[in-house]
Design a protein around this motif. Sequence first.
Motif, PDB file in Angstrom:
ATOM      1  N   VAL A  31       0.840  -1.202   0.000  1.00  0.00           N
ATOM      2  CA  VAL A  31       0.000   0.000   0.000  1.00  0.00           C
ATOM      3  C   VAL A  31       0.873   1.249   0.000  1.00  0.00           C
ATOM      4  O   VAL A  31       0.671   2.152  -0.797  1.00  0.00           O
ATOM      5  CB  VAL A  31      -0.952   0.015   1.218  1.00  0.00           C
ATOM      6  CG1 VAL A  31      -1.671   1.350   1.323  1.00  0.00           C
ATOM      7  CG2 VAL A  31      -1.940  -1.133   1.131  1.00  0.00           C
ATOM      8  N   SER A  34       4.421   2.509  -2.828  1.00  0.00           N
ATOM      9  CA  SER A  34       4.393   3.296  -4.066  1.00  0.00           C
ATOM     10  C   SER A  34       4.418   4.800  -3.811  1.00  0.00           C
ATOM     11  O   SER A  34       4.429   5.585  -4.762  1.00  0.00           O
ATOM     12  CB  SER A  34       3.145   2.937  -4.878  1.00  0.00           C
ATOM     13  OG  SER A  34       1.987   3.287  -4.160  1.00  0.00           O
ATOM     14  N   HIS A  48       3.567  11.757  -4.628  1.00  0.00           N
ATOM     15  CA  HIS A  48       2.697  10.904  -5.434  1.00  0.00           C
ATOM     16  C   HIS A  48       2.274   9.740  -4.553  1.00  0.00           C
ATOM     17  O   HIS A  48       3.097   8.980  -4.059  1.00  0.00           O
ATOM     18  CB  HIS A  48       3.453  10.392  -6.672  1.00  0.00           C
ATOM     19  CG  HIS A  48       2.598   9.579  -7.559  1.00  0.00           C
ATOM     20  ND1 HIS A  48       2.498   8.216  -7.453  1.00  0.00           N
ATOM     21  CD2 HIS A  48       1.773   9.943  -8.558  1.00  0.00           C
ATOM     22  CE1 HIS A  48       1.661   7.768  -8.361  1.00  0.00           C
ATOM     23  NE2 HIS A  48       1.206   8.801  -9.045  1.00  0.00           N
ATOM     24  N   GLY A  50      -0.080   7.368  -5.467  1.00  0.00           N
ATOM     25  CA  GLY A  50      -0.353   6.161  -6.236  1.00  0.00           C
ATOM     26  C   GLY A  50      -1.764   5.638  -6.025  1.00  0.00           C
ATOM     27  O   GLY A  50      -2.602   6.275  -5.388  1.00  0.00           O
ATOM     28  N   MET A  51      -1.994   4.445  -6.518  1.00  0.00           N
ATOM     29  CA  MET A  51      -3.305   3.830  -6.437  1.00  0.00           C
ATOM     30  C   MET A  51      -3.310   2.819  -5.294  1.00  0.00           C
ATOM     31  O   MET A  51      -2.362   2.056  -5.124  1.00  0.00           O
ATOM     32  CB  MET A  51      -3.622   3.117  -7.760  1.00  0.00           C
ATOM     33  CG  MET A  51      -4.990   2.551  -7.819  1.00  0.00           C
ATOM     34  SD  MET A  51      -5.549   1.964  -9.454  1.00  0.00           S
ATOM     35  CE  MET A  51      -4.097   1.387 -10.253  1.00  0.00           C
ATOM     36  N   VAL A  52      -4.384   2.829  -4.498  1.00  0.00           N
ATOM     37  CA  VAL A  52      -4.512   1.875  -3.398  1.00  0.00           C
ATOM     38  C   VAL A  52      -5.850   1.157  -3.508  1.00  0.00           C
ATOM     39  O   VAL A  52      -6.797   1.673  -4.113  1.00  0.00           O
ATOM     40  CB  VAL A  52      -4.405   2.546  -2.004  1.00  0.00           C
ATOM     41  CG1 VAL A  52      -3.058   3.191  -1.817  1.00  0.00           C
ATOM     42  CG2 VAL A  52      -5.498   3.558  -1.785  1.00  0.00           C
ATOM     43  N   ARG A  53      -5.916  -0.022  -2.923  1.00  0.00           N
ATOM     44  CA  ARG A  53      -7.172  -0.779  -2.915  1.00  0.00           C
ATOM     45  C   ARG A  53      -8.213  -0.034  -2.090  1.00  0.00           C
ATOM     46  O   ARG A  53      -7.887   0.721  -1.188  1.00  0.00           O
ATOM     47  CB  ARG A  53      -6.941  -2.160  -2.339  1.00  0.00           C
ATOM     48  CG  ARG A  53      -6.089  -3.023  -3.228  1.00  0.00           C
ATOM     49  CD  ARG A  53      -5.926  -4.374  -2.619  1.00  0.00           C
ATOM     50  NE  ARG A  53      -5.100  -5.191  -3.512  1.00  0.00           N
ATOM     51  CZ  ARG A  53      -5.109  -6.494  -3.498  1.00  0.00           C
ATOM     52  NH1 ARG A  53      -5.851  -7.157  -2.631  1.00  0.00           N
ATOM     53  NH2 ARG A  53      -4.343  -7.161  -4.340  1.00  0.00           N
ATOM     54  N   ALA A  54      -9.456  -0.293  -2.400  1.00  0.00           N
ATOM     55  CA  ALA A  54     -10.558   0.406  -1.744  1.00  0.00           C
ATOM     56  C   ALA A  54     -10.544   0.201  -0.233  1.00  0.00           C
ATOM     57  O   ALA A  54     -10.785   1.148   0.521  1.00  0.00           O
ATOM     58  CB  ALA A  54     -11.892  -0.051  -2.332  1.00  0.00           C
ATOM     59  N   ALA A  57      -7.972   2.443   1.281  1.00  0.00           N
ATOM     60  CA  ALA A  57      -8.426   3.838   1.250  1.00  0.00           C
ATOM     61  C   ALA A  57      -9.469   4.091   2.336  1.00  0.00           C
ATOM     62  O   ALA A  57      -9.464   5.148   2.979  1.00  0.00           O
ATOM     63  CB  ALA A  57      -8.996   4.177  -0.128  1.00  0.00           C
TER      64      ALA A  57
END
Length: 73
Positions: A31, A34, A48, A50-54, A57
């Motif tokens: 998590v 990144s 930055h 980045g993208m994380v799983r729901a 979040a």
Amino acid sequence: MQTYRDGRKEATDAAEAIRAALAALGLPERVWGSVRPMVTHSGKPYVHLGMVRAEAAARIAEAIRSGRSSELP
């Protein structure tokens, strides 16, 4: 050049703080691994995330909402 260096330091410090906070929430390295410091050509610091799983979040949002500062370094 000094403006860029200052921005880089600020971005790096902020990225490290976010990584530490996410780790303190018990989130795995996938998590927060990144999270990266970034600096524009003009020296403005950014982080930055980045993208994380729901579910990650949702945990981050809950920690922010509840103000669980005792869980954050």
